[in-house]
Design a protein around this motif. Structure first.
Motif, PDB file in Angstrom:
ATOM      1  N   ARG A 168      53.109  57.253  30.996  1.00  0.00           N
ATOM      2  CA  ARG A 168      52.425  57.917  32.105  1.00  0.00           C
ATOM      3  C   ARG A 168      52.259  59.409  31.832  1.00  0.00           C
ATOM      4  O   ARG A 168      53.123  60.040  31.210  1.00  0.00           O
ATOM      5  N   LYS A 173      49.911  48.240  36.705  1.00  0.00           N
ATOM      6  CA  LYS A 173      49.661  49.653  36.455  1.00  0.00           C
ATOM      7  C   LYS A 173      48.390  49.798  35.633  1.00  0.00           C
ATOM      8  O   LYS A 173      47.895  48.818  35.053  1.00  0.00           O
ATOM      9  N   SER A 211      48.604  53.147  30.942  1.00  0.00           N
ATOM     10  CA  SER A 211      50.052  53.341  31.082  1.00  0.00           C
ATOM     11  C   SER A 211      50.855  52.257  30.380  1.00  0.00           C
ATOM     12  O   SER A 211      52.081  52.333  30.343  1.00  0.00           O
ATOM     13  N   ARG A 242      43.723  52.067  37.845  1.00  0.00           N
ATOM     14  CA  ARG A 242      43.583  50.770  37.179  1.00  0.00           C
ATOM     15  C   ARG A 242      42.156  50.264  37.294  1.00  0.00           C
ATOM     16  O   ARG A 242      41.546  49.838  36.311  1.00  0.00           O
ATOM     17  N   ASP A 291      47.758  54.467  41.427  1.00  0.00           N
ATOM     18  CA  ASP A 291      47.810  53.513  40.317  1.00  0.00           C
ATOM     19  C   ASP A 291      46.699  52.472  40.423  1.00  0.00           C
ATOM     20  O   ASP A 291      46.051  52.132  39.428  1.00  0.00           O
TER      21      ASP A 291
END
Length: 213
Positions: free
Chosen positions: A134, A92, A96, A8, A4
């Motif tokens: 997701r 996140k 997402s 990101r 994640d």
């Protein structure tokens, strides 16, 4: 580093670089417009004042061109740096979240083919099944984990230009979401997100677990 966090960073850096790069291009367009207007203005003045206008025009053009060049080059360089080091303290990846996905959806709808050609992080999932924002692995295991109670009847939701699967839930605060209504009738909802800026043919996608023999 978790997946994640890595995703990101890749998406934030891609967005930051794209924003500053596009700003640099916009400045170039503004510069051209500025010069077109000033050239016309000085042309009119030259008719009445003659060659005495020439030194003033030369000074104006030199200063204007220099300012736009410095700002444009600085903005472009800032974009390159942002593409390497920018980050935000998000829990996140932007893709997402509803807001982040919507922004990326708009960007992809406008220049998705160009971004795909440069392998931008904003096009990592050109076509994907999404659950709670997701991506779902398109494998038997991934699908079973994402839809543990799936039935035989399936409704596939495909959004429109510059949109994402989140657009199916707009204005549904006062009524049950589509998937809840369908679930009550034994239908499993599957939401697709795709890069709406790509041509239809390369966007075509086949679920590897759905092939028949």
């Amino acid at each position: 580093m978790s997946d994640d966090i890595e995703q990101r960073q890749r998406e934030v850096r891609a967005l930051a670089e794209l924003g500053l790069t596009e700003l640099s291009k916009a400045l170039a367009g503004i510069h051209q417009t500025h010069r077109a207007i000033s050239d016309r203005t000085f042309g009119i003045l030259r008719r009445g004042l003659g060659s005495t206008v020439a030194p003033v025009k030369a000074m104006h053009d030199g200063i204007a061109d220099g300012v736009y060049r410095v700002i444009g080059e600085s903005t472009a360089r800032a974009g390159e740096i942002s593409g390497e080091f920018a980050d935000l303290p998000l829990r996140k990846p932007p893709s997402s979240s509803t807001a982040g996905a919507s922004l990326i959806g708009i960007v992809n709808g406008l220049i998705g083919d160009e971004l795909d050609g440069t392998q931008s992080a904003l096009t990592d999932d050109n076509v994907s099944i999404r659950v709670a924002g997701r991506p779902v692995p398109a494998t038997p295991e991934g699908l079973r984990a994402a839809f543990p109670r799936a039935g035989r009847r399936i409704a596939v939701f495909v959004h429109g230009l510059i949109e994402t699967e989140h657009h199916w839930r707009i204005n549904q605060t006062k009524s049950a979401a589509y998937e809840h209504l369908l679930w009550a009738n034994g239908v499993t909802s599957v939401f697709i997100r795709y890069n709406t800026g790509r041509r239809i043919r390369p966007t075509g996608w086949t679920c590897p677990s759905c092939s028949t023999t």
